[in-house]
Scaffold this motif. Structure first.
Motif, PDB file in Angstrom:
ATOM      1  N   VAL A   1       0.849  -1.197   0.000  1.00 35.20           N
ATOM      2  CA  VAL A   1       0.000   0.000   0.000  1.00 35.20           C
ATOM      3  C   VAL A   1       0.882   1.243   0.000  1.00 35.20           C
ATOM      4  CG1 VAL A   1      -1.593   1.346   1.456  1.00 35.20           C
ATOM      5  CG2 VAL A   1      -1.933  -1.128   1.179  1.00 35.20           C
ATOM      6  N   LEU A   2       0.532   2.219  -0.834  1.00 32.75           N
ATOM      7  CA  LEU A   2       1.218   3.515  -0.798  1.00 32.75           C
ATOM      8  C   LEU A   2       0.472   4.416   0.171  1.00 32.75           C
ATOM      9  CD1 LEU A   2       1.551   4.099  -4.664  1.00 32.75           C
ATOM     10  CD2 LEU A   2       3.194   2.970  -3.131  1.00 32.75           C
ATOM     11  N   THR A   3       1.217   4.981   1.109  1.00 33.07           N
ATOM     12  CA  THR A   3       0.585   5.888   2.066  1.00 33.07           C
ATOM     13  C   THR A   3       1.271   7.241   1.953  1.00 33.07           C
ATOM     14  OG1 THR A   3       0.165   4.006   3.478  1.00 33.07           O
ATOM     15  CG2 THR A   3      -0.062   6.174   4.478  1.00 33.07           C
ATOM     16  N   PHE A   4       0.555   8.214   1.421  1.00 31.42           N
ATOM     17  CA  PHE A   4       1.153   9.532   1.205  1.00 31.42           C
ATOM     18  C   PHE A   4       0.884  10.435   2.404  1.00 31.42           C
ATOM     19  CE2 PHE A   4       0.403   7.866  -3.072  1.00 31.42           C
ATOM     20  CZ  PHE A   4       1.629   8.121  -3.681  1.00 31.42           C
ATOM     21  N   LEU A   5       1.901  11.206   2.762  1.00 33.22           N
ATOM     22  CA  LEU A   5       1.744  12.217   3.816  1.00 33.22           C
ATOM     23  C   LEU A   5       2.429  13.498   3.370  1.00 33.22           C
ATOM     24  CD1 LEU A   5       2.694  10.287   7.105  1.00 33.22           C
ATOM     25  CD2 LEU A   5       0.388  10.758   6.243  1.00 33.22           C
ATOM     26  N   ASP A   6       1.911  14.656   3.792  1.00 30.96           N
ATOM     27  CA  ASP A   6       2.655  15.897   3.634  1.00 30.96           C
ATOM     28  C   ASP A   6       3.847  15.851   4.589  1.00 30.96           C
ATOM     29  OD1 ASP A   6       0.921  16.833   1.751  1.00 30.96           O
ATOM     30  OD2 ASP A   6       0.264  18.601   2.868  1.00 30.96           O
ATOM     31  N   ALA A   7       4.778  16.771   4.407  1.00 32.35           N
ATOM     32  CA  ALA A   7       6.017  16.715   5.175  1.00 32.35           C
ATOM     33  C   ALA A   7       5.926  17.410   6.534  1.00 32.35           C
ATOM     34  CB  ALA A   7       7.150  17.319   4.350  1.00 32.35           C
ATOM     35  N   HIS A   8       4.712  17.831   6.907  1.00 32.25           N
ATOM     36  CA  HIS A   8       4.520  18.509   8.200  1.00 32.25           C
ATOM     37  C   HIS A   8       3.297  17.908   8.885  1.00 32.25           C
ATOM     38  CE1 HIS A   8       3.484  20.815   4.548  1.00 32.25           C
ATOM     39  NE2 HIS A   8       2.273  20.501   4.971  1.00 32.25           N
ATOM     40  N   CYS A   9       3.420  16.615   9.189  1.00 28.55           N
ATOM     41  CA  CYS A   9       2.313  15.889   9.806  1.00 28.55           C
ATOM     42  C   CYS A   9       2.792  15.250  11.112  1.00 28.55           C
ATOM     43  CB  CYS A   9       1.838  14.765   8.883  1.00 28.55           C
ATOM     44  SG  CYS A   9       0.990  15.360   7.415  1.00 28.55           S
ATOM     45  N   GLU A  10       1.837  14.826  11.929  1.00 28.02           N
ATOM     46  CA  GLU A  10       2.167  13.941  13.045  1.00 28.02           C
ATOM     47  C   GLU A  10       1.092  12.861  13.094  1.00 28.02           C
ATOM     48  OE1 GLU A  10       3.476  15.832  16.924  1.00 28.02           O
ATOM     49  OE2 GLU A  10       3.308  17.606  15.662  1.00 28.02           O
ATOM     50  N   CYS A  11       1.550  11.613  12.993  1.00 26.59           N
ATOM     51  CA  CYS A  11       0.602  10.507  13.041  1.00 26.59           C
ATOM     52  C   CYS A  11       0.301  10.217  14.500  1.00 26.59           C
ATOM     53  CB  CYS A  11       1.226   9.272  12.414  1.00 26.59           C
ATOM     54  SG  CYS A  11       1.716   9.560  10.708  1.00 26.59           S
ATOM     55  N   SER A  12      -0.963  10.013  14.798  1.00 20.92           N
ATOM     56  CA  SER A  12      -1.301   9.724  16.189  1.00 20.92           C
ATOM     57  C   SER A  12      -1.534   8.222  16.337  1.00 20.92           C
ATOM     58  CB  SER A  12      -2.499  10.550  16.635  1.00 20.92           C
ATOM     59  OG  SER A  12      -3.680   9.948  16.192  1.00 20.92           O
TER      60      SER A  12
END
Ligand code: LR7
Ligand code: MN
Length: 664
Positions: free
Chosen positions: A238-249
Motif C-alpha cells: 500500500v502507498l501511504t502519502f503524507l505531507d512533510a509537516h504531519c504527526e501521526c497519532s
C-alpha cells in the motif's frame, strides 16, 4: 575651592534619590512591557503567541488553502535561511499542548515565521518524539484488526521543509506504526536548496530503525512528479502519502490498511487533525467531516449530516467523501497504477486532488475517510515556497486539465466562472493521454458523480436554475421585459412549481440576459462582499456584477433550495431577541433572512409565484421583501432583504430569474 561639606551632602542625597527614582521607573517600565507582551499572548499561564490571523476552526466550513502574496525571504540572510535552530526542551508540546514563546523571543518568532509560513521557533522547542493524546473514540480503540494486513510504504515529498517539522513527521510514522506493517519510508526531495536537507539529512536517516530512502528530483517539479518518483521506488503493498509537516497519532495506520485489505478499490484518508501554525498545538477535528469542491474547484470541508450510502451502523466504519484534500491517503500500490496514478503534467501545487477525486469515483473506486485514523497536519494560511511558472498560471493549468478530462458539460461552468480560467486556457492544455485513460477505464459521466456521489452539490444541473435573481423595480428594460413575459403567459393562476418557472425563463434566456444592464439592474446578493463563508450573512440587493464574479449567482433546485457557491443557502432565520439587541448595538441591520450553510432543512425551501413574481417561504408563506432599514447610529439607510406578509401589489416583493449560460 569646592563646596562646603553640608552642601555636598545635600547634593549627594539628591543624587542618590534620583538614582533610586530612575531605577524604579526603569523597573516599572520593564514590568509594563513584559505584561503587555503577555496580555498580547493570551491568558494566564497559557498565553498564545500573537498574531492570531485566522481561526482554523470556523463552525461549519474550513478552508483548505489560501495562497499569500508578498516576498518570500524578505530581509532574511542566507544564514538565517539555512539555519537549523532545533533545540528541543523535554516537555514542550507534550500531549499536543501549545508551545509558549517567551517574550524575549517574540521578535525573532515573527521574523522567522515567513520562512515556512509557520512558527518554526515553536516547532524547534518540541522534541521529535513528543507525546500526543489518543484521539480515537472508545470504539476505535477497542477495534481489533487481526493479522494479515498489507504492508505500507509511507511516501513523504517535500520542498524546503523545516528540519524539526520534517523529522517529527518521520519520527511519528516510525513510533506509531506497527513495525511489521511499515515496509519503508520514502522521502522525495523536490529540489530543495536548504543546506541541512543535504548531507545532514542523509546521515540522519541512515540510522533509523525503519529503512528510510531519500530520492531527489533533479529540478523543482512539484508534488505530483515527486510523489510519482516516490511511488516508483515503493515496495510495500500500500502507498501511504503524507505531507512533510504531519504527526501521526496512535493507531493511525491499521484502519487504513484494514480497509484496503477489505476492498482494494478504496482510497482511504485519515481524519486530518489540526496542528497550529502558531504554536504547534494538536487539535482533534470533528470526525464527521467530508470534503468536496467549490465552483472554482477549491477543496472545502463540510460538516452537514450526510445520508450514509451503505447502512453503516458501526461508528468505526469509514464513510464516503466526494472529494479528498489530497495530502494524506492510502491506496493499494497496484490499484494506484491501474487507475492511472497521477496526471504527470500537473506541476508544483494544486489540482491533483480534484483530478484524483473525480477519477477514482467515476472509474469505479471509492474515496473514504476512516474515523479511527487520526493524523495531524500543519495548516498554513500562505504558501512559503516559490511557484515556478507563476502561481495563477500553474494552478489554473492544473485545474483546466482536471476539468477538461473529467467534468463533461460542467467544465465550461468552471472555465467561465473561475478567475484566471477561460475557454482559452482550456484550449492550451493537451490531455489526450488522460482522455484515453478515461476511455480505457470506462469511467462514468460527471453527471453520475454529482447525482450519486454528491447529491447535495451546489453546482448547476439540467433540472436546476442557474443565474441572477433581479429585483423587478419596474423601470429597467430587463425588468419590464421579464414582467411582460410573465403576465402574458396563458392561464391566470400559474403553477407554483419551480420546474415550470425554470422552463419559462429558459425559453427567454437570451433575451433577458442581453437586456441586463449592470449599471441599473439590481441583483439579490449577500450584504458584505467578503464575509467569511461560515458566518450568517444578511442579504441585500445591489449592483449586479459582471459574469466572472459569482457573488450574485444562484442555483435553484427543483425542491426550492436557493443556493450559491461554497454550499451557502438562502435561509429563513428568525433572529433571537438577544441577537437583535446585539446587532443593533453593533450598528448592524437585523433581518430574518440569511445566507448560511445548506443543510437540507425546510427553513431553506422557497417557492416562486410566476403570476405575482414573488418568492415566498414554502412553509411560512411569507414573501421576500426589500426594505430600507435606517441604521440607528450612522443614520444611513441600508437595504436588507427579509420576509414579510405577502402583498401582490408591493413592488418591493417582485423578483425575476435571469438565467445565465453554464454549458456549451
Ligand atoms: O513544489 C512543491 N513541491 C513539493 O514537494 C510544492 C509542494 N511540495 C510538497 C510540500 O513540501 C508538502 O509536503 O507537497 C506537500 C504539499 O504541499 P503543501 O503542504 O504546501 O500543501 P497544502 O497542505 O496546502 O495542500 C493540500 O493541497 C495540495 C494540492 O496540490 C496537496 O494535495 C497537498 O497534499 C494537500 N495537503 C493536504 O491535503 C493536507 C490537509 C490539508 C487540507 C484540507
Ligand atoms: Mn500541507
Amino acid at each position: 575651592m569646592g563646596l562646603p561639606f553640608h552642601k555636598l551632602k545635600k547634593l549627594y542625597i539628591l543624587y542618590l534619590f534620583l538614582l533610586v527614582f530612575a531605577f524604579f521607573m526603569f523597573a516599572i517600565s520593564i514590568n509594563l512591557y513584559v505584561s503587555s507582551m503577555q496580555s498580547n499572548g493570551g491568558e494566564g499561564s497559557h498565553p498564545k503567541p500573537p498574531p492570531k490571523r485566522r481561526s482554523l476552526w470556523p463552525h461549519k466550513n474550513i478552508v483548505a488553502h489560501y495562497i499569500g502574496k508578498g516576498d518570500i525571504f524578505g530581509n532574511m540572510t542566507s544564514d538565517d535561511y539555512n539555519m537549523n535552530q532545533f533545540r528541543p526542551v523535554e516537555t514542550e508540546g507534550a500531549y499536543g499542548r501549545p508551545v509558549i514563546i517567551p517574550p524575549r523571543d517574540r521578535f525573532r518568532m515573527q521574523r522567522f515565521f515567513r520562512l515556512n509560513s509557520f512558527n518554526i521557533l515553536a516547532s524547534d522547542r518540541i522534541p521529535l518524539n513528543r507525546t500526543l493524546k489518543d484521539y480515537r473514540t472508545a470504539e476505535c480503540r477497542d477495534k481489533k484488526y487481526g493479522s494479515g494486513l498489507p504492508t505500507a510504504s509511507v511516501i513523504i515529498v517535500f520542498h524546503n521543509e523545516a528540519w524539526s517539522v520534517l523529522l517529527r513527521t518521520i519520527t511519528s510514522v516510525i513510533n506509531r506504526s506497527p513495525r511489521h506493517l511499515l515496509k519503508e519510508i520514502i522521502l522525495v526531495d523536490d529540489a530543495s536548496d536548504r543546506t541541512y536537507l543535504k548531507r545532514q539529512l542523509e546521515s540522519y536517516i541512515r540510522v533509523l530503525s525503519v529503512p528510510t530512502h531519500l530520492y531527489r528530483m533533479k529540478k523543482r517539479s512539484g508534488l505530483v512528479p515527486a510523489r510519482l518518483m516516490g511511488a516508483e521506488h515503493a515496495r510495500g503493498d500500500v502507498l501511504t502519502f503524507l505531507d512533510a509537516h504531519c504527526e501521526c497519532s496512535r493507531g493511525w495506520l491499521e484502519p487504513l490498511l484494514a480497509r484496503i485489505k477489505e476492498s482494494r478499490n478504496v482510497v482511504i484518508c485519515p481524519v486530518i487533525d489540526i496542528i497550529s501554525d502558531d504554536n504547534f498545538s494538536y487539535t482533534k477535528t470533528f470526525e464527521k467531516h467530508w470534503g468536496a469542491f467549490n465552483w472554482q474547484l477549491s477543496f472545502r470541508w463540510f460538516s452537514s449530516e450526510r445520508k450514509r450510502d451503505t447502512n453503516v451502523k458501526d461508528a468505526t466504519q469509514p464513510t464516503a467523501t466526494p472529494g479528498m484534500a489530497g495530502g494524506l491517503f492510502a491506496i493499494d500500490r497496484k490499484y494506484f497504477y491501474e487507475m492511472g496514478a497521477y496526471d504527470s503534467e500537473m506541476h508544483v501545487w494544486g489540482g491533483e486532488n480534484v483530478e484524483m477525486s473525480f477519477r477514482i469515483w467515476q472509474c469505479g473506486g471509492r474515496i473514504e475517510i476512516s474515523p479511527c485514523s487520526h493524523v495531524g497536519h500543519v495548516f498554513r494560511s500562505t504558501t512559503p515556497y516559490t511557484f515556478p511558472g507563476g502561481m495563477i498560471d500553474v494552478l489554473t493549468t492544473n485545474l483546466a486539465r482536471a476539468a477538461t478530462v473529467w467534468m463533461d458539460d460542467w467544465q465550461y461552468f468552471v472555465m467561465l466562472y473561475t478567475q484566471g480560467l477561460s475557454l482559452h486556457v482550456r484550449e492550451s492544455v493537451n490531455v489526450t493521454e488522460r482522455v484515453a485513460l478515461r476511455k480505457k477505464l470506462q469511467c462514468k459521466p460527471f453527471s453520475w458523480y454529482l447525482e450519486n456521489i454528491w447529491p447535495e452539490h451546489f453546482f448547476p444541473a439540467p433540472d436546476r436554475f442557474f443565474g441572477k435573481i433581479i429585483w423587478l423595480d419596474g423601470e429597467t428594460e430587463c425588468a419590464q421585459a421579464y414582467s411582460r413575459h410573465m403576465k402574458n403567459l396563458p392561464g391566470r393562476l400559474l403553477s407554483r412549481e419551480w420546474k415550470r418557472a425554470f422552463e419559462e425563463v429558459d425559453s427567454k434566456a437570451e433575451e433577458f440576459t442581453t437586456l441586463i444592464d449592470l449599471e441599473r439592474d439590481k441583483c439579490l446578493r449577500p450584504l458584505k462582499e467578503s464575509a467569511p463563508r461560515s458566518s450568517l450573512q444578511p442579504v441585500t440587493v445591489g449592483d449586479c456584477t459582471s459574469h466572472a464574479q459569482t457573488m450574485d449567482l444562484f442555483v435553484i433546485t427543483p425542491k426550492g433550495q436557493i443556493m450559491t457557491n461554497d454550499n451557502i443557502c438562502l435561509t429563513y432565520h428568525e433572529p433571537k431577541q438577544g441577537m437583535i439587541k446585539l446587532l443593533k448595538n453593533r450598528n448592524a441591520t437585523t433581518s430574518n433572512v440569511m445566507m448560511t450553510q445548506c443543510t437540507n432543512d425546510s427553513r431553506q425551501l422557497w417557492t416562486y409565484d410566476m403570476d405575482t413574481q414573488q418568492i415566498s417561504h414554502r412553509d411560512l408563506k411569507l414573501c421576500l421583501t426589500l426594505k430600507s432599514a435606517t441604521n440607528s447610529r450612522s443614520q444611513k439607510t441600508e437595504k436588507v432583504v427579509l420576509t414579510m406578509q405577502c402583498d401582490f401589489k408591493d413592488i418591493t416583493q417582485k423578483w425575476g430569474l435571469i438565467p445565465l449560460p453554464w454549458r456549451m
